[in-house]
Write an enzyme that holds these catalytic residues in place. Sequence first.
Site, short mmCIF file in Angstrom:
data_model
loop_
_atom_site.label_atom_id
_atom_site.label_comp_id
_atom_site.label_asym_id
_atom_site.label_seq_id
_atom_site.Cartn_x
_atom_site.Cartn_y
_atom_site.Cartn_z
N ASP A 67 7.09 -6.33 -11.50
CA ASP A 67 8.36 -7.10 -11.06
C ASP A 67 7.04 -8.34 -10.55
O ASP A 67 6.16 -7.77 -10.50
CB ASP A 67 8.71 -6.02 -10.30
CG ASP A 67 7.57 -5.11 -9.23
OD1 ASP A 67 6.18 -5.47 -9.00
OD2 ASP A 67 7.80 -5.26 -7.83
N ASN A 136 11.42 2.90 1.52
CA ASN A 136 12.64 2.97 1.03
C ASN A 136 13.23 3.97 0.25
O ASN A 136 14.23 4.19 -0.29
CB ASN A 136 14.13 2.09 1.42
CG ASN A 136 13.03 1.20 0.38
OD1 ASN A 136 12.08 1.08 -1.07
ND2 ASN A 136 14.43 0.05 0.23
N HIS A 138 11.80 3.41 -2.85
CA HIS A 138 12.05 1.91 -4.43
C HIS A 138 10.69 2.24 -5.21
O HIS A 138 9.69 2.65 -4.56
CB HIS A 138 12.28 0.73 -4.35
CG HIS A 138 11.47 -0.41 -3.30
ND1 HIS A 138 11.36 -0.81 -2.11
CD2 HIS A 138 9.63 -0.78 -3.88
CE1 HIS A 138 10.11 -1.55 -2.00
NE2 HIS A 138 9.56 -1.98 -2.76
N GLU A 143 15.76 -0.92 -5.87
CA GLU A 143 16.22 -0.42 -4.35
C GLU A 143 17.07 0.33 -4.12
O GLU A 143 17.83 0.58 -5.57
CB GLU A 143 16.11 -2.02 -3.42
CG GLU A 143 15.63 -3.18 -3.87
CD GLU A 143 14.89 -3.03 -2.46
OE1 GLU A 143 14.11 -1.68 -2.05
OE2 GLU A 143 14.44 -4.02 -1.65
C1 GLP Z 1 6.00 -3.61 -3.71
C2 GLP Z 1 6.10 -3.33 -5.03
C3 GLP Z 1 6.19 -2.43 -5.52
C4 GLP Z 1 5.54 -0.89 -4.27
C5 GLP Z 1 6.34 -0.84 -3.10
C6 GLP Z 1 5.17 -0.40 -2.58
O1 GLP Z 1 7.13 -4.67 -3.28
N1 GLP Z 1 7.63 -3.89 -5.41
O2 GLP Z 1 6.16 -1.66 -6.87
O3 GLP Z 1 5.02 0.23 -4.70
O4 GLP Z 1 6.60 -1.75 -2.51
O5 GLP Z 1 4.13 -1.59 -1.75
P1 GLP Z 1 2.44 -0.98 -0.69
O6 GLP Z 1 1.84 -0.31 -2.16
O7 GLP Z 1 1.69 -2.36 -0.38
O8 GLP Z 1 3.01 -0.60 -0.13
#
Ligand code: GLP
Length: 247
Positions: A67, A136, A138, A143
């Site tokens: 992403d 959440n 995702h 989402e």
């Molecule tokens: C982000 C990314 C995800 C990631 C998630 C958790 O916004 N788009 O790919 O797995 O949120 O992030 P983190 O690893 O910083 O908790």
Amino acid sequence: MRIYREKDYEAMSRRAAQIIAGEIVHNPACVLGLATGSTPEGAYRYLVDWYKQGLISFQDVLSVNLDEYVGLAPSHDQSYRYFMQSNLFDHVDIAAENTRVPDGLTKDPETFCQEYDAYIRSVGYVSLQLLGIGRNGHIGFNEPGDHFVKQTHVVDLAESTIDANARFFATRDDVPKQAISMGIGAIMGAKKVLLCASGEEKADAICSSLCGPITPKCPGSILQLHPNVVLVADEAALSKVPAGVIA
Ligand code: GLP
């Protein structure tokens, strides 16, 4: 699903890196599906270290990232392209042309998303897909919603995701409201999925993804239908999963 229960973030990172390095050694021309966020940072650190020791090479590896924020240039220090360059790509021997991160500045998102999926198909789908998970549930930036979106698409970020990611930006208002995300189709098309999670704030998402109903309200739950998922998580992230599920 194979579950590795690790003591803490460091142990989780090392285990995840071992699995990724194993994939590269086993299949030097593999297609790595890569993730950003704080979860994989430690694993990338190990991979860079092992590359510098001459243990692994990314010379023939292709990478496709999950992403990117809409509106952020690759040079923006919170863009996911910048994250990948500074955490991995700039420190290993991967060829620039072998790396793909969605273009957050594309003028034609629809065509871009179709071409991103076409590229993933053209390389035979991802060999190993690394995933973090949002609080959440995702995965990538898929989402919670009322249906799973199969294709790469532009997504409106959930308010809770904007809240969670505000820590990386000067103010909450600076967090982009949209992203381009690989869809559930490409993630489920990966030959192997490596889901990583650390910390108590991921415990609900991990519990729902593993044990809850398979529902787009918790996108991670779709992974129950994937035949080859490895979960590497620390004790805190697994704290709400019943013991019988882990054993
Ligand atoms: C982000 C990314 C995800 C990631 C998630 C958790 O916004 N788009 O790919 O797995 O949120 O992030 P983190 O690893 O910083 O908790």
